[in-house]
Design a protein around this motif. Structure first.
Motif, PDB file in Angstrom:
ATOM      1  N   SER A  82      19.613 -30.086  81.844  1.00  0.00           N
ATOM      2  CA  SER A  82      18.700 -30.982  82.575  1.00  0.00           C
ATOM      3  C   SER A  82      18.832 -32.529  82.223  1.00  0.00           C
ATOM      4  O   SER A  82      19.404 -32.879  81.428  1.00  0.00           O
ATOM      5  CB  SER A  82      17.372 -30.995  82.436  1.00  0.00           C
ATOM      6  N   ILE A  83      18.664 -33.110  83.743  1.00  0.00           N
ATOM      7  CA  ILE A  83      18.867 -34.517  83.899  1.00  0.00           C
ATOM      8  C   ILE A  83      17.863 -34.584  84.572  1.00  0.00           C
ATOM      9  O   ILE A  83      17.219 -34.031  85.376  1.00  0.00           O
ATOM     10  CB  ILE A  83      19.666 -35.003  84.928  1.00  0.00           C
ATOM     11  N   TYR A  84      17.505 -36.003  83.390  1.00  0.00           N
ATOM     12  CA  TYR A  84      15.654 -36.722  84.352  1.00  0.00           C
ATOM     13  C   TYR A  84      16.723 -38.163  84.565  1.00  0.00           C
ATOM     14  O   TYR A  84      17.587 -38.806  83.836  1.00  0.00           O
ATOM     15  CB  TYR A  84      14.241 -36.514  82.943  1.00  0.00           C
ATOM     16  N   ARG A  85      15.598 -38.394  85.070  1.00  0.00           N
ATOM     17  CA  ARG A  85      15.838 -40.041  85.790  1.00  0.00           C
ATOM     18  C   ARG A  85      14.538 -40.869  86.034  1.00  0.00           C
ATOM     19  O   ARG A  85      13.403 -40.114  86.412  1.00  0.00           O
ATOM     20  CB  ARG A  85      17.141 -40.159  87.189  1.00  0.00           C
ATOM     21  N   GLU A  86      14.707 -42.064  85.304  1.00  0.00           N
ATOM     22  CA  GLU A  86      13.286 -43.519  85.909  1.00  0.00           C
ATOM     23  C   GLU A  86      12.551 -42.752  85.081  1.00  0.00           C
ATOM     24  O   GLU A  86      11.899 -42.011  85.036  1.00  0.00           O
ATOM     25  CB  GLU A  86      13.293 -42.863  87.208  1.00  0.00           C
ATOM     26  N   ASN A  87      12.427 -43.754  84.214  1.00  0.00           N
ATOM     27  CA  ASN A  87      11.087 -44.209  83.729  1.00  0.00           C
ATOM     28  C   ASN A  87      10.648 -42.660  82.612  1.00  0.00           C
ATOM     29  O   ASN A  87      10.026 -41.811  82.901  1.00  0.00           O
ATOM     30  CB  ASN A  87       9.310 -44.193  84.211  1.00  0.00           C
ATOM     31  N   VAL A  88      12.216 -42.284  82.027  1.00  0.00           N
ATOM     32  CA  VAL A  88      12.338 -41.401  80.550  1.00  0.00           C
ATOM     33  C   VAL A  88      11.402 -42.011  79.890  1.00  0.00           C
ATOM     34  O   VAL A  88      11.704 -42.783  78.946  1.00  0.00           O
ATOM     35  CB  VAL A  88      13.544 -41.170  80.837  1.00  0.00           C
ATOM     36  N   GLU A  89      10.493 -40.604  79.035  1.00  0.00           N
ATOM     37  CA  GLU A  89       9.841 -40.748  77.938  1.00  0.00           C
ATOM     38  C   GLU A  89      10.672 -39.529  77.181  1.00  0.00           C
ATOM     39  O   GLU A  89       9.475 -38.521  77.815  1.00  0.00           O
ATOM     40  CB  GLU A  89       8.566 -41.051  77.978  1.00  0.00           C
ATOM     41  N   VAL A  90      10.662 -39.945  76.605  1.00  0.00           N
ATOM     42  CA  VAL A  90      10.290 -37.976  75.142  1.00  0.00           C
ATOM     43  C   VAL A  90      10.036 -38.517  74.300  1.00  0.00           C
ATOM     44  O   VAL A  90       9.513 -39.631  73.540  1.00  0.00           O
ATOM     45  CB  VAL A  90      12.196 -37.766  74.773  1.00  0.00           C
ATOM     46  N   ARG A  91       8.928 -37.346  73.747  1.00  0.00           N
ATOM     47  CA  ARG A  91       7.924 -37.376  72.551  1.00  0.00           C
ATOM     48  C   ARG A  91       8.272 -36.212  71.793  1.00  0.00           C
ATOM     49  O   ARG A  91       8.772 -35.493  72.819  1.00  0.00           O
ATOM     50  CB  ARG A  91       6.486 -37.610  73.064  1.00  0.00           C
ATOM     51  N   GLN A  92       8.154 -36.530  70.817  1.00  0.00           N
ATOM     52  CA  GLN A  92       7.868 -35.671  69.605  1.00  0.00           C
ATOM     53  C   GLN A  92       7.227 -36.261  68.648  1.00  0.00           C
ATOM     54  O   GLN A  92       7.635 -36.957  67.517  1.00  0.00           O
ATOM     55  CB  GLN A  92       9.319 -34.856  69.294  1.00  0.00           C
ATOM     56  N   GLY A  93       6.076 -35.521  68.447  1.00  0.00           N
ATOM     57  CA  GLY A  93       4.835 -36.186  67.671  1.00  0.00           C
ATOM     58  C   GLY A  93       4.865 -37.097  67.779  1.00  0.00           C
ATOM     59  O   GLY A  93       4.519 -38.097  68.510  1.00  0.00           O
ATOM     60  N   SER A  94       5.219 -39.082  66.248  1.00  0.00           N
ATOM     61  CA  SER A  94       4.838 -39.972  66.625  1.00  0.00           C
ATOM     62  C   SER A  94       6.359 -40.773  67.230  1.00  0.00           C
ATOM     63  O   SER A  94       6.732 -41.309  67.641  1.00  0.00           O
ATOM     64  CB  SER A  94       5.303 -40.781  65.707  1.00  0.00           C
ATOM     65  N   MET A  95       7.383 -40.179  67.820  1.00  0.00           N
ATOM     66  CA  MET A  95       8.380 -40.182  67.821  1.00  0.00           C
ATOM     67  C   MET A  95       8.759 -40.665  69.397  1.00  0.00           C
ATOM     68  O   MET A  95       8.480 -39.901  69.980  1.00  0.00           O
ATOM     69  CB  MET A  95       9.832 -39.182  67.945  1.00  0.00           C
ATOM     70  N   LEU A  96       8.805 -41.641  70.164  1.00  0.00           N
ATOM     71  CA  LEU A  96       9.024 -41.771  71.317  1.00  0.00           C
ATOM     72  C   LEU A  96      10.622 -42.841  71.948  1.00  0.00           C
ATOM     73  O   LEU A  96      11.140 -43.499  70.557  1.00  0.00           O
ATOM     74  CB  LEU A  96       7.966 -43.075  71.713  1.00  0.00           C
ATOM     75  N   ILE A  97      11.321 -41.813  72.350  1.00  0.00           N
ATOM     76  CA  ILE A  97      12.632 -42.292  73.116  1.00  0.00           C
ATOM     77  C   ILE A  97      12.125 -42.318  74.699  1.00  0.00           C
ATOM     78  O   ILE A  97      11.981 -41.642  75.282  1.00  0.00           O
ATOM     79  CB  ILE A  97      13.770 -41.339  73.108  1.00  0.00           C
ATOM     80  N   LYS A  98      12.332 -44.090  75.051  1.00  0.00           N
ATOM     81  CA  LYS A  98      12.267 -44.464  76.364  1.00  0.00           C
ATOM     82  C   LYS A  98      13.757 -44.578  76.465  1.00  0.00           C
ATOM     83  O   LYS A  98      14.726 -45.191  76.155  1.00  0.00           O
ATOM     84  CB  LYS A  98      11.519 -45.159  76.840  1.00  0.00           C
ATOM     85  N   ALA A  99      14.270 -44.556  78.479  1.00  0.00           N
ATOM     86  CA  ALA A  99      15.437 -44.464  78.324  1.00  0.00           C
ATOM     87  C   ALA A  99      15.112 -44.437  80.956  1.00  0.00           C
ATOM     88  O   ALA A  99      13.950 -44.363  81.046  1.00  0.00           O
ATOM     89  CB  ALA A  99      16.190 -43.528  78.161  1.00  0.00           C
ATOM     90  N   VAL A 100      16.245 -45.172  81.111  1.00  0.00           N
ATOM     91  CA  VAL A 100      16.670 -44.870  81.961  1.00  0.00           C
ATOM     92  C   VAL A 100      16.629 -43.546  83.059  1.00  0.00           C
ATOM     93  O   VAL A 100      16.586 -42.926  84.060  1.00  0.00           O
ATOM     94  CB  VAL A 100      17.829 -46.234  83.265  1.00  0.00           C
ATOM     95  N   ARG A 101      17.979 -42.385  81.908  1.00  0.00           N
ATOM     96  CA  ARG A 101      18.833 -41.218  81.928  1.00  0.00           C
ATOM     97  C   ARG A 101      18.599 -40.795  81.058  1.00  0.00           C
ATOM     98  O   ARG A 101      18.764 -41.085  80.150  1.00  0.00           O
ATOM     99  CB  ARG A 101      19.805 -41.858  82.735  1.00  0.00           C
ATOM    100  N   LEU A 102      18.222 -39.514  81.494  1.00  0.00           N
ATOM    101  CA  LEU A 102      18.102 -38.608  80.049  1.00  0.00           C
ATOM    102  C   LEU A 102      19.251 -37.537  79.739  1.00  0.00           C
ATOM    103  O   LEU A 102      18.894 -36.467  81.345  1.00  0.00           O
ATOM    104  CB  LEU A 102      16.456 -38.015  79.416  1.00  0.00           C
ATOM    105  N   GLU A 103      19.880 -36.474  79.724  1.00  0.00           N
ATOM    106  CA  GLU A 103      20.503 -35.452  79.306  1.00  0.00           C
ATOM    107  C   GLU A 103      19.792 -34.648  78.445  1.00  0.00           C
ATOM    108  O   GLU A 103      20.433 -34.669  76.868  1.00  0.00           O
ATOM    109  CB  GLU A 103      22.265 -35.414  79.956  1.00  0.00           C
ATOM    110  N   PRO A 129      18.717 -51.196  77.327  1.00  0.00           N
ATOM    111  CA  PRO A 129      18.906 -50.319  76.702  1.00  0.00           C
ATOM    112  C   PRO A 129      18.104 -49.438  76.777  1.00  0.00           C
ATOM    113  O   PRO A 129      16.766 -49.445  77.052  1.00  0.00           O
ATOM    114  CB  PRO A 129      18.765 -50.972  75.298  1.00  0.00           C
ATOM    115  N   ALA A 130      18.796 -48.402  75.884  1.00  0.00           N
ATOM    116  CA  ALA A 130      17.465 -46.597  75.557  1.00  0.00           C
ATOM    117  C   ALA A 130      16.603 -46.974  74.011  1.00  0.00           C
ATOM    118  O   ALA A 130      17.528 -48.501  73.418  1.00  0.00           O
ATOM    119  CB  ALA A 130      17.922 -46.020  75.318  1.00  0.00           C
TER     120      ALA A 130
END
Length: 163
Positions: A44-65, A83-84
């Motif tokens: 899966s490819i996610y683009r623009e304002n990407v947010e990945v959450r797992q509990g308190s973890m947060l990753i922000k990016a422009v693109r996620l594969e 940056p991410a």
């Protein structure tokens, strides 16, 4: 300070970098403005304002594969940006933050690999390098330099109040 002492100090200061156990029992929630997938390849490819959450973890990016070809629980997430960023609240309530051009999160091994202008900080201490690897499960951290540059570690002393 010799290199052996510096390494010991670095390991002691970073040894508290473990997330609350509840984070890893939580589902991974990915949100973005755009999504596309190759069902055949399990990517899966996610683009623009990407947010990945797992509990308190947060990753922000422009693109996620998100590569799920190895099966459930073995997904690999590769976030990129300028940056991410990564943040997580630790067991002791302190926050760890990181940023890099690319953040790779291997769910099975609980490993983060930060590549390109990588830096990770906690409680005012900072590690910078071309590549930083952090194994959340074993609490092992390593950093690599690139040609003509060195790994940088900055320790901020704890300020104690006088009685």
């Amino acid at each position: 300070m010799n290199i052996k002492t510096l390494c010991c100090c670095m390991l002691l200061s970073i040894s508290t970098l473990h997330a609350a156990p509840a984070d890893y029992t939580q589902p991974v929630d990915v949100r973005s403005d755009f999504w596309e997938a190759s069902i055949q390849d399990n990517i899966s490819i996610y683009r623009e304002n990407v947010e990945v959450r797992q509990g308190s973890m947060l990753i922000k990016a422009v693109r996620l594969e998100a590569n799920a070809s190895a099966g459930r629980g073995n997904e690999v997430l590769i976030a990129s940006g300028s940056p991410a960023t990564y943040s997580q609240t630790l067991e002791d309530g302190k926050k760890v933050t990181a940023q890099a051009n690319e953040i790779r999160y291997d769910l099975a091994s609980r490993t983060l690999t930060l590549t390109g202008n990588a830096e990770m900080s906690q409680s005012g201490s900072l590690v910078q390098g071309a590549v930083i690897r952090y194994n959340i499960a074993t609490q092992q951290l390593s950093a690599e330099s690139e040609q003509n540059r060195r790994v940088t570690t900055i320790f901020t002393p704890e300020i104690k109040e006088n009685p």
